[in-house]
Design a protein around this motif. Structure first.
Motif, PDB file in Angstrom:
ATOM      1  N   LEU A   1       0.843  -1.211   0.000  1.00 37.99           N
ATOM      2  CA  LEU A   1       0.000   0.000   0.000  1.00 37.99           C
ATOM      3  C   LEU A   1       0.875   1.257   0.000  1.00 37.99           C
ATOM      4  N   SER A   2       1.933   1.228   0.784  1.00 33.79           N
ATOM      5  CA  SER A   2       2.836   2.384   0.847  1.00 33.79           C
ATOM      6  C   SER A   2       3.497   2.611  -0.508  1.00 33.79           C
ATOM      7  N   ALA A   3       3.954   1.513  -1.117  1.00 35.26           N
ATOM      8  CA  ALA A   3       4.632   1.636  -2.408  1.00 35.26           C
ATOM      9  C   ALA A   3       3.654   2.139  -3.476  1.00 35.26           C
ATOM     10  N   LEU A   4       2.391   1.745  -3.386  1.00 35.14           N
ATOM     11  CA  LEU A   4       1.390   2.191  -4.365  1.00 35.14           C
ATOM     12  C   LEU A   4       1.063   3.670  -4.192  1.00 35.14           C
ATOM     13  N   THR A   5       1.162   4.149  -2.949  1.00 38.91           N
ATOM     14  CA  THR A   5       0.802   5.543  -2.655  1.00 38.91           C
ATOM     15  C   THR A   5       1.821   6.522  -3.237  1.00 38.91           C
ATOM     16  N   ILE A   6       3.083   6.111  -3.215  1.00 42.83           N
ATOM     17  CA  ILE A   6       4.166   7.049  -3.582  1.00 42.83           C
ATOM     18  C   ILE A   6       3.986   7.644  -4.990  1.00 42.83           C
ATOM     19  N   PRO A   7       3.710   6.835  -6.018  1.00 39.96           N
ATOM     20  CA  PRO A   7       3.672   7.447  -7.367  1.00 39.96           C
ATOM     21  C   PRO A   7       2.415   8.278  -7.659  1.00 39.96           C
ATOM     22  N   ILE A   8       1.410   8.252  -6.814  1.00 39.68           N
ATOM     23  CA  ILE A   8       0.193   9.043  -7.082  1.00 39.68           C
ATOM     24  C   ILE A   8       0.482  10.520  -6.796  1.00 39.68           C
ATOM     25  N   PRO A   9       0.263  11.407  -7.774  1.00 42.77           N
ATOM     26  CA  PRO A   9       0.583  12.833  -7.543  1.00 42.77           C
ATOM     27  C   PRO A   9      -0.315  13.437  -6.454  1.00 42.77           C
ATOM     28  N   HIS A  10       0.189  14.448  -5.796  1.00 48.78           N
ATOM     29  CA  HIS A  10      -0.573  15.123  -4.734  1.00 48.78           C
ATOM     30  C   HIS A  10      -1.882  15.690  -5.276  1.00 48.78           C
TER      31      HIS A  10
ATOM     32  N   ALA B   1      -7.651  15.731  -5.092  1.00 44.59           N
ATOM     33  CA  ALA B   1      -8.965  15.618  -5.738  1.00 44.59           C
ATOM     34  C   ALA B   1      -9.734  14.433  -5.149  1.00 44.59           C
ATOM     35  N   SER B   2      -9.028  13.324  -4.925  1.00 41.85           N
ATOM     36  CA  SER B   2      -9.691  12.127  -4.387  1.00 41.85           C
ATOM     37  C   SER B   2     -10.197  12.386  -2.968  1.00 41.85           C
ATOM     38  N   VAL B   3      -9.340  13.036  -2.160  1.00 43.15           N
ATOM     39  CA  VAL B   3      -9.747  13.330  -0.780  1.00 43.15           C
ATOM     40  C   VAL B   3     -10.980  14.235  -0.788  1.00 43.15           C
ATOM     41  N   GLY B   4     -10.971  15.220  -1.694  1.00 42.81           N
ATOM     42  CA  GLY B   4     -12.122  16.119  -1.809  1.00 42.81           C
ATOM     43  C   GLY B   4     -13.384  15.355  -2.177  1.00 42.81           C
ATOM     44  N   LEU B   5     -13.267  14.454  -3.159  1.00 40.25           N
ATOM     45  CA  LEU B   5     -14.437  13.682  -3.585  1.00 40.25           C
ATOM     46  C   LEU B   5     -14.919  12.724  -2.494  1.00 40.25           C
ATOM     47  N   LEU B   6     -14.008  12.325  -1.646  1.00 37.93           N
ATOM     48  CA  LEU B   6     -14.388  11.360  -0.592  1.00 37.93           C
ATOM     49  C   LEU B   6     -15.023  12.040   0.619  1.00 37.93           C
TER      50      LEU B   6
ATOM     51  N   SER C   1       4.214  23.668  -0.413  1.00 35.83           N
ATOM     52  CA  SER C   1       3.349  23.079  -1.430  1.00 35.83           C
ATOM     53  C   SER C   1       2.098  23.932  -1.628  1.00 35.83           C
ATOM     54  N   TYR C   2       1.687  24.042  -2.883  1.00 34.40           N
ATOM     55  CA  TYR C   2       0.622  24.984  -3.217  1.00 34.40           C
ATOM     56  C   TYR C   2      -0.715  24.304  -3.510  1.00 34.40           C
ATOM     57  N   GLU C   3      -0.663  23.221  -4.352  1.00 33.63           N
ATOM     58  CA  GLU C   3      -1.905  22.764  -4.974  1.00 33.63           C
ATOM     59  C   GLU C   3      -2.912  22.145  -3.998  1.00 33.63           C
ATOM     60  N   VAL C   4      -2.427  21.407  -2.984  1.00 33.78           N
ATOM     61  CA  VAL C   4      -3.343  20.719  -2.060  1.00 33.78           C
ATOM     62  C   VAL C   4      -4.104  21.745  -1.215  1.00 33.78           C
ATOM     63  N   ALA C   5      -3.349  22.720  -0.691  1.00 30.77           N
ATOM     64  CA  ALA C   5      -3.982  23.745   0.143  1.00 30.77           C
ATOM     65  C   ALA C   5      -4.951  24.587  -0.695  1.00 30.77           C
ATOM     66  N   TRP C   6      -4.592  24.833  -1.945  1.00 30.36           N
ATOM     67  CA  TRP C   6      -5.441  25.645  -2.824  1.00 30.36           C
ATOM     68  C   TRP C   6      -6.743  24.903  -3.141  1.00 30.36           C
ATOM     69  N   LEU C   7      -6.606  23.562  -3.364  1.00 29.87           N
ATOM     70  CA  LEU C   7      -7.765  22.768  -3.778  1.00 29.87           C
ATOM     71  C   LEU C   7      -8.687  22.435  -2.601  1.00 29.87           C
ATOM     72  N   LEU C   8      -8.117  22.129  -1.441  1.00 36.15           N
ATOM     73  CA  LEU C   8      -8.920  21.622  -0.327  1.00 36.15           C
ATOM     74  C   LEU C   8      -9.102  22.639   0.798  1.00 36.15           C
ATOM     75  N   GLY C   9      -8.395  23.769   0.718  1.00 38.52           N
ATOM     76  CA  GLY C   9      -8.479  24.748   1.794  1.00 38.52           C
ATOM     77  C   GLY C   9      -9.580  25.770   1.545  1.00 38.52           C
ATOM     78  N   ARG C  10      -9.706  26.729   2.468  1.00 36.48           N
ATOM     79  CA  ARG C  10     -10.700  27.773   2.295  1.00 36.48           C
ATOM     80  C   ARG C  10     -10.040  28.994   1.647  1.00 36.48           C
ATOM     81  N   PRO C  11     -10.842  29.892   1.086  1.00 39.57           N
ATOM     82  CA  PRO C  11     -10.254  31.015   0.339  1.00 39.57           C
ATOM     83  C   PRO C  11      -9.440  31.960   1.223  1.00 39.57           C
TER      84      PRO C  11
END
Lengths: 374, 299
Positions: free
Chosen positions: B119-128, B133-138, B236-246
């Motif tokens: 599971l750890s090895a599978l997680t590494i190559p998935i981009p943030h 996006a997945s966390v948001g959808l979940l 890091s920019y994209e995760v906070a921008w996508l899942l954070g508040r304005p």
């Protein structure tokens, strides 16, 4: 700190293996005794030790400590400590805290644990080394600390897995002396694995000799050398002389003639191989007569090899033909089979000028002879 | 018998110093292109940002030294700094704890360990970005999990875009704990088994071995991982921008918004935020390295 240990038909077969790594091995160790488990690589000696420690689970058989079966007990509850070939000192702890480890994990206050550890550092002659990091120790010092750490755990049985094999000869001698001193002071029950028969002879009271997972002989060190129970034992203990022949009327007849069994011993009638340690053979001038209790054999020096302060001589037996004529048909066959080995080996001081081709007399003490199955 | 040196040993001894020095130059020349490019990007990038932030490289007008860019968004800078430090600290702490636990499970070598390693090895190559996006959808109030559980959006906590930045920390923790697990398991696998056996034979229970042997042996690897994670999540920019508040904005989101602003004077302000982020990162690295040097294993 000293418990008795007994193995009862201990067997261990690893998953997917064709044969057992340890096959029905049984022996016992008395409290305070030092037993060496001796054997070549792959003989299963480390597996026996790991099974005793609880690090490997036996396939069958029992391990009894003071008569109680320790099956199912986790390693930390068996009351054993082990010193490996590598010291495996905890790199994040100082020398003193390494030695105090057993007391610390047992819940003793740190001050008490350290005071106790200091005694054991003194025991291994490393007083004053406590505050050092383990990286500041030499190889011999590291192994001393490992020994102190194991002793500080007050094990019921101290297990040593080739603990000195990575040290140079001088350090090994020092460690052997240290182990003897520790045994004299605290008399732990010790089981040591080694592939070095000299080390086993120096350190142990008794030796369990293993080959391919089977116990060949469990005996006092001296008897393994002089009274091997099989050719395998003789060879593993470094025996070089094997004389095929036959036992008839209580005496062995071979290329060296008739050798009667030593006083108080009887040899089984029929085919048998006479074995005798090369260190027991004396080389006298040609024509010398045999003193009482010795057999004299006319020989010719066939080869000479330097062995440091000693020289090893290969001695071709002269007049073997006449002996063969005098022997029975059975003996003749046995001698014919043994023809390549129909020579003696002896060790003499390197200063002795015995040259290749020179005639001599080999004197073989009857008390050093024994007969094993061929 | 004393070992006799082979021909290789004789050749090695006979090698002249000039030859060794030449080898060093060859090695240096081989890595020089990579070093130059990396150096240009890192040093050049930081230098350019620093110069721009103090008005030395204006998009329009004359170059003049000024700290206006640092003052212009002073409040937002401080709020963003506090927010970024909070997100980075929480993500790093959770990643290290979960990752260390996973590493210990992996090194046990049982089936569970192999599953965790996979599971750890599978997680590494998935981009943030995909992870975010997945966390948001979940876990958004209209996400898959509240729907599966039959919880109304109004009853579901504000995990995405909420005041506690839970989704952001969760995404970082998911991804970075896998990183910690693999790094620490790699270190433990090579050394812990024999030490663990030794400690067991000295009477240490499983819990005591964990406390007195396994965790101390893993500490340097955990600290190094923590430094990497902290610095990454801080910048890091994209995760906070996508899942954070304005609002409030973490430093990298603030920097990016200012950088892409149509107001040309915002560019030095964006550079000022980037420089502040870099300085905090360097400080974090310094503190981490100081901690690492204090560990007995490092000594």
């Amino acid at each position: 700190m000293s418990a008795s240990l007994a193995l009862d038909a201990l067997t261990k077969t690893f998953d997917g293996a064709d044969h057992a790594a340890v096959d029905a091995v049984s022996f016992s160790v008395a409290p305070g005794e030092c037993l060496a488990i001796l054997g070549p690589s792959g003989s299963g000696k480390s597996t026996v030790l790991r099974s005793i420690a609880g690090l490997d689970v036996p396939s069958s058989g029992r391990i009894l400590v003071d008569g109680a079966d320790v099956a199912g007990l986790a390693p930390e509850r068996r009351g054993m400590a082990m010193v490996f070939q590598r010291p495996l000192l905890f790199p994040h702890l100082s020398v003193l805290d390494n030695v105090a480890f057993a007391a610390t994990v047992a819940g003793q206050p740190r001050r008490e644990a350290r005071a106790d550890a200091t005694q054991f550092l003194e025991l291994v002659q490393l007083a004053g080394f406590g505050s050092r990091p383990v990286t500041a120790l030499s190889g011999g010092q590291e192994q001393r600390v490992a020994l102190a750490r194991a002793l500080a755990a007050r094990p019921r049985v101290l297990l040593l897995d080739e603990p000195f094999s990575a040290l140079d000869p001088e350090l090994r001698s020092d460690m052997h002396a240290l182990l003897a001193a520790i045994r004299a002071q605290v008399a732990p029950t010790v089981v040591m694995v080694t592939h070095d028969r000299d080390e086993a002879a120096i350190v142990a009271d008794r030796v369990a000799l293993l080959k391919r997972g089977r116990l060949l002989q469990h005996d006092a060190v001296e008897r393994l050398y002089t009274r091997p129970v099989s050719l395998d034992v003789s060879r593993l203990m470094g025996g070089r002389i094997e004389l095929a022949g036959v036992v008839r009327d209580g005496a062995h007849v071979s290329a060296i003639g008739r050798v009667a069994a030593p006083e108080g011993e009887t040899w089984a009638e029929g085919s048998g191989v006479l074995v005798v340690r090369q260190e027991a053979i004396q080389v006298a001038a040609a024509g010398a007569s045999a003193p009482e209790g010795f057999v004299a054999v006319d020989v010719v020096v066939a080869d000479r090899r330097a062995r440091g302060p000693r020289a090893e001589l290969a001695l071709a037996i002269s007049g073997a033909g006449s002996v063969v004529e005098a022997a029975t048909d059975q003996a003749t066959d046995a001698l014919a089979d043994a023809s390549p080995a129909a020579e003696l080996v002896a060790e003499v001081p390197a200063s002795r000028p015995l040259a290749i081709g020179e005639r001599a007399t080999a004197l073989i003490p009857r008390s050093a002879c024994t007969v094993v199955a061929g | 018998m004393l070992p006799t040196p082979g021909p290789g040993a004789a050749i090695a001894r006979a090698r002249p110093r000039a030859s060794v020095a030449r080898d060093r130059w060859v090695a240096l020349a081989s890595v020089a292109p990579a070093l130059l490019i990396a150096g240009l990007v890192v040093v050049g990038g930081i230098g350019m940002s620093a110069a721009q932030s103090v008005g030395l490289v204006p998009l329009v007008g004359e170059a003049a030294f000024t700290l206006d860019a640092y003052v212009a968004n002073g409040d937002e800078l401080l709020t963003g700094l506090a927010l970024s430090l909070g997100i980075a600290t929480a993500s790093t702490a959770l990643s290290c704890v979960i990752g260390l636990a996973a590493a210990i499970i992996i090194t046990q070598g049982r089936v569970t360990g192999r599953v965790v390693a996979a599971l750890s090895a599978l997680t590494i190559p998935i981009p943030h970005l995909v992870g975010a996006a997945s966390v948001g959808l979940l876990i958004a109030d209209s996400g898959l999990i509240p729907r599966v559980l039959g919880i109304a959006p109004t009853a579901w906590p504000d995990l995405v875009g909420g005041p506690w930045w839970v989704a952001v920390v969760l995404e970082y923790t998911w991804k970075e704990s896998a990183f910690v697990a693999l790094v620490v398991a790699g270190v433990l696998a090579t050394r812990v088994a024999r030490y663990d056996e030794t400690a067991a034979l000295l009477g240490a229970s499983r819990a005591r071995r964990l406390r007195h042997v396994v965790i101390p042996l893993a500490t340097p690897a955990v600290i190094v991982s923590a430094i990497i994670i902290f610095v990454y999540t801080l910048g890091s920019y994209e995760v906070a921008w996508l899942l954070g508040r304005p609002y409030p904005e973490p430093l990298p989101v603030l920097a990016f918004r200012l950088f892409t602003s149509i107001t040309l004077t915002s560019r030095p302000e964006a550079a000022a935020v980037a420089v502040a982020t870099t300085l905090v990162s360097l400080l974090a690295v310094a503190i981490g390295m100081a901690l690492l040097r204090r560990t007995p294993l490092w000594k």
